[in-house]
Design a protein around this motif. Structure first.
Motif, PDB file in Angstrom:
ATOM      1  N   THR A  89      21.596  11.328   8.404  1.00  0.00           N
ATOM      2  CA  THR A  89      21.972  10.181   7.598  1.00  0.00           C
ATOM      3  C   THR A  89      20.757   9.542   6.944  1.00  0.00           C
ATOM      4  O   THR A  89      19.610   9.872   7.278  1.00  0.00           O
ATOM      5  CB  THR A  89      22.712   9.146   8.469  1.00  0.00           C
ATOM      6  OG1 THR A  89      23.165   8.056   7.654  1.00  0.00           O
ATOM      7  CG2 THR A  89      21.783   8.615   9.554  1.00  0.00           C
ATOM      8  N   SER A  90      21.017   8.615   6.031  1.00  0.00           N
ATOM      9  CA  SER A  90      19.936   7.890   5.354  1.00  0.00           C
ATOM     10  C   SER A  90      19.519   6.653   6.129  1.00  0.00           C
ATOM     11  O   SER A  90      18.529   6.008   5.768  1.00  0.00           O
ATOM     12  CB  SER A  90      20.397   7.460   3.946  1.00  0.00           C
ATOM     13  OG  SER A  90      20.800   8.567   3.180  1.00  0.00           O
ATOM     14  N   PHE A  91      20.257   6.321   7.170  1.00  0.00           N
ATOM     15  CA  PHE A  91      20.041   5.052   7.861  1.00  0.00           C
ATOM     16  C   PHE A  91      19.308   5.251   9.188  1.00  0.00           C
ATOM     17  O   PHE A  91      19.789   5.968  10.061  1.00  0.00           O
ATOM     18  CB  PHE A  91      21.384   4.361   8.105  1.00  0.00           C
ATOM     19  CG  PHE A  91      22.189   4.205   6.845  1.00  0.00           C
ATOM     20  CD1 PHE A  91      21.875   3.208   5.941  1.00  0.00           C
ATOM     21  CD2 PHE A  91      23.221   5.082   6.561  1.00  0.00           C
ATOM     22  CE1 PHE A  91      22.603   3.072   4.764  1.00  0.00           C
ATOM     23  CE2 PHE A  91      23.950   4.955   5.389  1.00  0.00           C
ATOM     24  CZ  PHE A  91      23.636   3.951   4.480  1.00  0.00           C
ATOM     25  N   GLY A  92      18.167   4.571   9.311  1.00  0.00           N
ATOM     26  CA  GLY A  92      17.367   4.742  10.519  1.00  0.00           C
ATOM     27  C   GLY A  92      17.279   3.508  11.384  1.00  0.00           C
ATOM     28  O   GLY A  92      16.441   3.448  12.286  1.00  0.00           O
ATOM     29  N   GLU A  93      18.146   2.488  11.117  1.00  0.00           N
ATOM     30  CA  GLU A  93      18.089   1.272  11.923  1.00  0.00           C
ATOM     31  C   GLU A  93      18.400   1.586  13.387  1.00  0.00           C
ATOM     32  O   GLU A  93      19.275   2.390  13.692  1.00  0.00           O
ATOM     33  CB  GLU A  93      19.091   0.237  11.404  1.00  0.00           C
ATOM     34  CG  GLU A  93      18.777  -0.286  10.016  1.00  0.00           C
ATOM     35  CD  GLU A  93      19.515   0.485   8.946  1.00  0.00           C
ATOM     36  OE1 GLU A  93      19.848   1.657   9.203  1.00  0.00           O
ATOM     37  OE2 GLU A  93      19.744  -0.080   7.866  1.00  0.00           O
ATOM     38  N   VAL A  94      17.685   0.904  14.260  1.00  0.00           N
ATOM     39  CA  VAL A  94      17.815   1.169  15.696  1.00  0.00           C
ATOM     40  C   VAL A  94      19.251   0.964  16.164  1.00  0.00           C
ATOM     41  O   VAL A  94      19.757   1.723  16.988  1.00  0.00           O
ATOM     42  CB  VAL A  94      16.848   0.277  16.494  1.00  0.00           C
ATOM     43  CG1 VAL A  94      17.120   0.390  17.998  1.00  0.00           C
ATOM     44  CG2 VAL A  94      15.408   0.669  16.213  1.00  0.00           C
ATOM     45  N   GLU A  95      19.933  -0.065  15.627  1.00  0.00           N
ATOM     46  CA  GLU A  95      21.297  -0.348  16.071  1.00  0.00           C
ATOM     47  C   GLU A  95      22.220   0.834  15.767  1.00  0.00           C
ATOM     48  O   GLU A  95      23.067   1.214  16.572  1.00  0.00           O
ATOM     49  CB  GLU A  95      21.826  -1.609  15.385  1.00  0.00           C
ATOM     50  CG  GLU A  95      23.086  -2.169  16.005  1.00  0.00           C
ATOM     51  CD  GLU A  95      22.840  -2.698  17.415  1.00  0.00           C
ATOM     52  OE1 GLU A  95      23.676  -2.420  18.287  1.00  0.00           O
ATOM     53  OE2 GLU A  95      21.818  -3.367  17.639  1.00  0.00           O
ATOM     54  N   ARG A  96      22.031   1.436  14.587  1.00  0.00           N
ATOM     55  CA  ARG A  96      22.848   2.594  14.222  1.00  0.00           C
ATOM     56  C   ARG A  96      22.549   3.776  15.143  1.00  0.00           C
ATOM     57  O   ARG A  96      23.442   4.521  15.528  1.00  0.00           O
ATOM     58  CB  ARG A  96      22.605   2.985  12.771  1.00  0.00           C
ATOM     59  CG  ARG A  96      23.077   1.973  11.746  1.00  0.00           C
ATOM     60  CD  ARG A  96      22.792   2.472  10.340  1.00  0.00           C
ATOM     61  NE  ARG A  96      23.076   1.476   9.331  1.00  0.00           N
ATOM     62  CZ  ARG A  96      24.247   1.312   8.733  1.00  0.00           C
ATOM     63  NH1 ARG A  96      25.258   2.094   9.066  1.00  0.00           N
ATOM     64  NH2 ARG A  96      24.415   0.387   7.810  1.00  0.00           N
ATOM     65  N   VAL A  97      21.268   3.941  15.463  1.00  0.00           N
ATOM     66  CA  VAL A  97      20.878   5.035  16.355  1.00  0.00           C
ATOM     67  C   VAL A  97      21.522   4.847  17.721  1.00  0.00           C
ATOM     68  O   VAL A  97      22.106   5.780  18.286  1.00  0.00           O
ATOM     69  CB  VAL A  97      19.343   5.112  16.504  1.00  0.00           C
ATOM     70  CG1 VAL A  97      18.964   6.264  17.436  1.00  0.00           C
ATOM     71  CG2 VAL A  97      18.676   5.294  15.149  1.00  0.00           C
ATOM     72  N   HIS A  98      21.424   3.636  18.250  1.00  0.00           N
ATOM     73  CA  HIS A  98      22.041   3.334  19.544  1.00  0.00           C
ATOM     74  C   HIS A  98      23.536   3.638  19.509  1.00  0.00           C
ATOM     75  O   HIS A  98      24.087   4.255  20.426  1.00  0.00           O
ATOM     76  CB  HIS A  98      21.830   1.858  19.906  1.00  0.00           C
ATOM     77  CG  HIS A  98      20.540   1.582  20.600  1.00  0.00           C
ATOM     78  ND1 HIS A  98      20.239   2.084  21.845  1.00  0.00           N
ATOM     79  CD2 HIS A  98      19.455   0.855  20.227  1.00  0.00           C
ATOM     80  CE1 HIS A  98      19.037   1.675  22.211  1.00  0.00           C
ATOM     81  NE2 HIS A  98      18.535   0.926  21.239  1.00  0.00           N
ATOM     82  N   ASN A  99      24.203   3.187  18.449  1.00  0.00           N
ATOM     83  CA  ASN A  99      25.646   3.387  18.353  1.00  0.00           C
ATOM     84  C   ASN A  99      26.000   4.868  18.295  1.00  0.00           C
ATOM     85  O   ASN A  99      26.980   5.312  18.905  1.00  0.00           O
ATOM     86  CB  ASN A  99      26.194   2.663  17.123  1.00  0.00           C
ATOM     87  CG  ASN A  99      26.164   1.154  17.276  1.00  0.00           C
ATOM     88  OD1 ASN A  99      26.064   0.632  18.375  1.00  0.00           O
ATOM     89  ND2 ASN A  99      26.226   0.443  16.157  1.00  0.00           N
ATOM     90  N   ALA A 100      25.201   5.631  17.538  1.00  0.00           N
ATOM     91  CA  ALA A 100      25.476   7.072  17.421  1.00  0.00           C
ATOM     92  C   ALA A 100      25.287   7.773  18.758  1.00  0.00           C
ATOM     93  O   ALA A 100      26.107   8.600  19.170  1.00  0.00           O
ATOM     94  CB  ALA A 100      24.573   7.695  16.361  1.00  0.00           C
ATOM     95  N   LEU A 101      24.206   7.457  19.450  1.00  0.00           N
ATOM     96  CA  LEU A 101      23.948   8.087  20.747  1.00  0.00           C
ATOM     97  C   LEU A 101      24.990   7.652  21.777  1.00  0.00           C
ATOM     98  O   LEU A 101      25.426   8.454  22.606  1.00  0.00           O
ATOM     99  CB  LEU A 101      22.535   7.745  21.225  1.00  0.00           C
ATOM    100  CG  LEU A 101      21.391   8.277  20.353  1.00  0.00           C
ATOM    101  CD1 LEU A 101      20.038   7.831  20.914  1.00  0.00           C
ATOM    102  CD2 LEU A 101      21.439   9.795  20.235  1.00  0.00           C
ATOM    103  N   ALA A 102      25.381   6.375  21.708  1.00  0.00           N
ATOM    104  CA  ALA A 102      26.415   5.895  22.631  1.00  0.00           C
ATOM    105  C   ALA A 102      27.745   6.591  22.365  1.00  0.00           C
ATOM    106  O   ALA A 102      28.543   6.794  23.280  1.00  0.00           O
ATOM    107  CB  ALA A 102      26.583   4.381  22.492  1.00  0.00           C
ATOM    108  N   ALA A 103      27.983   6.979  21.109  1.00  0.00           N
ATOM    109  CA  ALA A 103      29.214   7.685  20.761  1.00  0.00           C
ATOM    110  C   ALA A 103      29.197   9.131  21.216  1.00  0.00           C
ATOM    111  O   ALA A 103      30.236   9.798  21.214  1.00  0.00           O
ATOM    112  CB  ALA A 103      29.448   7.624  19.251  1.00  0.00           C
TER     113      ALA A 103
END
Length: 218
Positions: A89-103
């Motif tokens: 993805t184009s988005f590297g914000e930590v919150e997005r990363v956390h959400n993706a890994l949590a998913a």
């Protein structure tokens, strides 16, 4: 052994480029493409019903219509346990990363990653490993090392809970709005108050107003 890949991105030109790249890599092959998470799930269900081979790895964008990458990742990991998901993805914000890994994502790469790193992430996922973009991994380390205070201490769901509490929603109404159990809603509220070191819902409302989550009354 060939690693079968499903490409999920709402931009046809991106899928075309990924297909062209993946198919030049030894041991990698593109099994199919989908323009959103819902279509990806439909394809997987169709292939399973027909007894056709399923992909080993899904290369998944995050921001898509109908069903985004986080929602699609959660459902794929739940319904097709043998399939691994790598977020690209184009988005590297930590919150997005956390959400993706949590998913349940098995990898997280930015779209400016070198082709060799994308291939490495796909192969790592197929082996059951997790592969993170170097910049993303660095952000995670700094986030973990830094003290978490204020809103940064809350997950996206907890911010949502805080906003509802501040608007005067009781636990039952929060549960109904978010389609969760009342017990879960109560636990979330307790966690929010604890993380923010607040003693009451009134304090939570004042905190939310101060942080700009909701407008002041009147």
């Amino acid at each position: 052994m060939t690693i079968r890949v499903l490409l999920v991105d709402d931009h046809a030109v991106v899928r075309r480029g990924l297909r062209a790249f993946v198919e030049t890599e030894p041991e990698l092959s593109v099994l199919g493409e989908a323009a959103d998470g819902a279509r990806a799930l439909d394809l997987l269900a169709q292939w399973r019903t027909l007894g056709e081979p399923l992909p080993d790895v899904v290369l998944m964008d995050l921001r898509m219509p109908v069903l985004d990458g986080i929602g699609a990742t959660e459902r794929i990991v739940s319904r097709f346990p043998g399939i691994r998901v790598v977020v690209l993805t184009s988005f590297g914000e930590v919150e997005r990363v956390h959400n993706a890994l949590a998913a349940g994502a098995a990898g997280y790469l930015l779209k400016d990653a070198e082709p060799a790193e994308v291939a490495a992430a796909i192969r790592a996922a197929a082996r059951g490993e997790v592969h993170l973009d170097a910049a993303v991994a660095g952000q995670l380390v700094r986030r973990i090392s830094a003290p978490r205070i204020g809103l940064t201490a809350l997950t996206a769901r907890e911010r949502e809970i805080l906003t509802l509490v501040a608007r005067g929603y009781p636990n039952r109404a929060i549960a109904e709005r978010l389609v969760i159990s009342e017990r879960t809603a109560r636990t979330h509220v307790s966690n929010v108050l604890g993380k923010l070191q607040l003693a009451s819902r009134t304090q939570a409302a004042l905190f939310a107003i101060r942080e700009g989550l909701i407008p002041p009354p009147g």
